[in-house]
Motif scaffolding. Sequence first.
Motif, PDB file in Angstrom:
ATOM      1  N   TRP A  33      -4.005   2.354   1.747  1.00 49.84           N
ATOM      2  CA  TRP A  33      -2.862   2.798   1.223  1.00 49.84           C
ATOM      3  C   TRP A  33      -2.517   4.173   1.053  1.00 49.84           C
ATOM      4  CZ3 TRP A  33       0.541   0.406  -2.994  1.00 49.84           C
ATOM      5  CH2 TRP A  33       1.947   0.607  -2.917  1.00 49.84           C
ATOM      6  N   CYS A  34      -3.770   4.540   0.163  1.00 49.39           N
ATOM      7  CA  CYS A  34      -4.031   5.992  -0.154  1.00 49.39           C
ATOM      8  C   CYS A  34      -3.987   6.815   1.114  1.00 49.39           C
ATOM      9  CB  CYS A  34      -4.946   6.139  -1.048  1.00 49.39           C
ATOM     10  SG  CYS A  34      -4.837   5.552  -2.811  1.00 49.39           S
ATOM     11  N   SER A  35      -4.757   6.336   1.950  1.00 50.46           N
ATOM     12  CA  SER A  35      -5.258   6.854   3.411  1.00 50.46           C
ATOM     13  C   SER A  35      -3.795   7.428   4.068  1.00 50.46           C
ATOM     14  CB  SER A  35      -6.317   6.432   4.264  1.00 50.46           C
ATOM     15  OG  SER A  35      -5.465   5.210   4.778  1.00 50.46           O
ATOM     16  N   ILE A  36      -2.950   6.149   4.114  1.00 48.61           N
ATOM     17  CA  ILE A  36      -1.553   6.414   4.808  1.00 48.61           C
ATOM     18  C   ILE A  36      -0.906   7.374   4.017  1.00 48.61           C
ATOM     19  CG2 ILE A  36       0.541   5.152   5.189  1.00 48.61           C
ATOM     20  CD1 ILE A  36      -0.950   2.697   5.730  1.00 48.61           C
ATOM     21  N   TYR A  37      -1.030   7.516   2.508  1.00 46.67           N
ATOM     22  CA  TYR A  37      -0.029   8.438   1.952  1.00 46.67           C
ATOM     23  C   TYR A  37      -0.563   9.836   2.011  1.00 46.67           C
ATOM     24  CZ  TYR A  37       2.547  10.312  -2.003  1.00 46.67           C
ATOM     25  OH  TYR A  37       3.662  10.940  -2.567  1.00 46.67           O
ATOM     26  N   VAL A  38      -1.970   9.969   2.292  1.00 41.51           N
ATOM     27  CA  VAL A  38      -2.327  11.432   2.299  1.00 41.51           C
ATOM     28  C   VAL A  38      -2.183  12.091   3.908  1.00 41.51           C
ATOM     29  CG1 VAL A  38      -4.823  12.554   2.791  1.00 41.51           C
ATOM     30  CG2 VAL A  38      -4.516  11.123   0.884  1.00 41.51           C
ATOM     31  N   LYS A  39      -1.719  10.940   4.688  1.00 47.52           N
ATOM     32  CA  LYS A  39      -1.566  11.235   6.102  1.00 47.52           C
ATOM     33  C   LYS A  39       0.061  12.066   6.152  1.00 47.52           C
ATOM     34  CE  LYS A  39      -4.097   8.232   8.736  1.00 47.52           C
ATOM     35  NZ  LYS A  39      -4.263   7.207   9.471  1.00 47.52           N
ATOM     36  N   GLU A  40       0.675  12.016   4.947  1.00 50.29           N
ATOM     37  CA  GLU A  40       2.033  12.539   5.085  1.00 50.29           C
ATOM     38  C   GLU A  40       1.819  14.069   4.591  1.00 50.29           C
ATOM     39  OE1 GLU A  40       4.360   9.986   2.337  1.00 50.29           O
ATOM     40  OE2 GLU A  40       4.147   8.246   3.729  1.00 50.29           O
ATOM     41  N   LEU A  41       0.774  14.706   4.215  1.00 55.76           N
ATOM     42  CA  LEU A  41       0.708  15.915   4.228  1.00 55.76           C
ATOM     43  C   LEU A  41       1.259  16.702   5.215  1.00 55.76           C
ATOM     44  CD1 LEU A  41      -2.991  16.563   2.713  1.00 55.76           C
ATOM     45  CD2 LEU A  41      -1.073  17.040   1.571  1.00 55.76           C
ATOM     46  N   PRO A  42       1.861  17.752   5.005  1.00 53.54           N
ATOM     47  CA  PRO A  42       2.311  18.656   5.943  1.00 53.54           C
ATOM     48  C   PRO A  42       1.434  19.012   7.186  1.00 53.54           C
ATOM     49  CG  PRO A  42       2.977  19.531   3.816  1.00 53.54           C
ATOM     50  CD  PRO A  42       2.100  18.603   3.739  1.00 53.54           C
ATOM     51  N   GLY A  43       1.566  18.466   8.258  1.00 50.85           N
ATOM     52  CA  GLY A  43       0.792  18.871   9.306  1.00 50.85           C
ATOM     53  C   GLY A  43      -0.480  17.756   9.486  1.00 50.85           C
ATOM     54  N   GLY A  44      -0.344  16.588   8.864  1.00 49.18           N
ATOM     55  CA  GLY A  44      -1.247  15.672   8.894  1.00 49.18           C
ATOM     56  C   GLY A  44      -2.748  15.848   7.981  1.00 49.18           C
ATOM     57  N   ILE A  45      -3.697  15.110   8.407  1.00 49.72           N
ATOM     58  CA  ILE A  45      -4.786  15.401   7.899  1.00 49.72           C
ATOM     59  C   ILE A  45      -5.778  16.210   8.522  1.00 49.72           C
ATOM     60  CG2 ILE A  45      -4.790  13.206   6.489  1.00 49.72           C
ATOM     61  CD1 ILE A  45      -6.796  12.073   8.532  1.00 49.72           C
ATOM     62  N   GLU A  46      -5.485  17.052   9.468  1.00 49.97           N
ATOM     63  CA  GLU A  46      -6.197  17.913  10.104  1.00 49.97           C
ATOM     64  C   GLU A  46      -6.351  19.178   8.979  1.00 49.97           C
ATOM     65  OE1 GLU A  46      -3.477  16.660  11.926  1.00 49.97           O
ATOM     66  OE2 GLU A  46      -4.920  15.038  12.865  1.00 49.97           O
ATOM     67  N   SER A  47      -7.578  19.533   8.998  1.00 46.05           N
ATOM     68  CA  SER A  47      -7.930  20.835   8.250  1.00 46.05           C
ATOM     69  C   SER A  47      -7.755  20.599   6.541  1.00 46.05           C
ATOM     70  CB  SER A  47      -7.262  22.133   8.827  1.00 46.05           C
ATOM     71  OG  SER A  47      -5.826  22.052   8.323  1.00 46.05           O
ATOM     72  N   ALA A  48      -7.486  19.237   6.189  1.00 43.91           N
ATOM     73  CA  ALA A  48      -7.484  19.000   4.952  1.00 43.91           C
ATOM     74  C   ALA A  48      -8.770  19.027   4.202  1.00 43.91           C
ATOM     75  CB  ALA A  48      -6.898  17.475   4.919  1.00 43.91           C
ATOM     76  N   ASN A  49      -8.987  19.452   3.142  1.00 44.11           N
ATOM     77  CA  ASN A  49     -10.362  19.268   2.171  1.00 44.11           C
ATOM     78  C   ASN A  49     -10.192  17.919   1.425  1.00 44.11           C
ATOM     79  OD1 ASN A  49     -10.995  21.721   3.202  1.00 44.11           O
ATOM     80  ND2 ASN A  49     -10.112  22.693   1.709  1.00 44.11           N
ATOM     81  N   PHE A  50     -11.199  16.999   1.718  1.00 45.41           N
ATOM     82  CA  PHE A  50     -11.119  15.717   0.922  1.00 45.41           C
ATOM     83  C   PHE A  50     -11.788  16.017  -0.319  1.00 45.41           C
ATOM     84  CE2 PHE A  50     -10.131  14.206   5.248  1.00 45.41           C
ATOM     85  CZ  PHE A  50      -9.156  13.434   4.845  1.00 45.41           C
ATOM     86  N   GLY A  51     -11.238  15.704  -1.397  1.00 44.22           N
ATOM     87  CA  GLY A  51     -11.811  15.645  -2.851  1.00 44.22           C
ATOM     88  C   GLY A  51     -12.841  14.467  -3.069  1.00 44.22           C
TER      89      GLY A  51
END
Length: 155
Positions: free
Chosen positions: A103-121
């Motif tokens: 569920w958290c991964s689905i919520y993270v995908k709602e970042l603007p532009g998706g999860i591409e180039s996102a830094n995972f903490g």
Amino acid sequence: MIQRIQSIWLFLATLTLILMLFLPIATKVVSGDENQVFTNGLHYFVNGKSGKVLNVDVFLPLIITHSVLILLCFINIFRFKKRTQQKRIAVFTIAAIAGFAFWCSIYVKELPGGIESANFGIGAYLPAVAILFIVLAIFGINKDERLIRSAERLR
């Protein structure tokens, strides 16, 4: 209670889930603005160029689910007298944490532009650590059951 190894593992799993409240899952920079997603209801912060927070979005069902997981893991520490029930609750908690992580991964995908180039903490990896601690607690529960069965045979 605390001298049993499964109590220590369950306590560490509880601490890991509590840490998820404060550590970011993913951070993404979009056109100069920094967007962060946290697991405490997965707050979604939009910071302006001056560093001020412009918008805070809260997803309440995720906060409630996370709180229930923390309580379930913590309460399971005190079920040491009923080992089979403690083991069932631990297995249910593992399944619930896996669902929560999905569920958290689905919520993270709602970042603007998706999860591409996102830094995972580090918060993105804590559910796996909590599951590992609970699996180790199940091994401790099984070891206690074997010890008690062998002691009853000697009687």
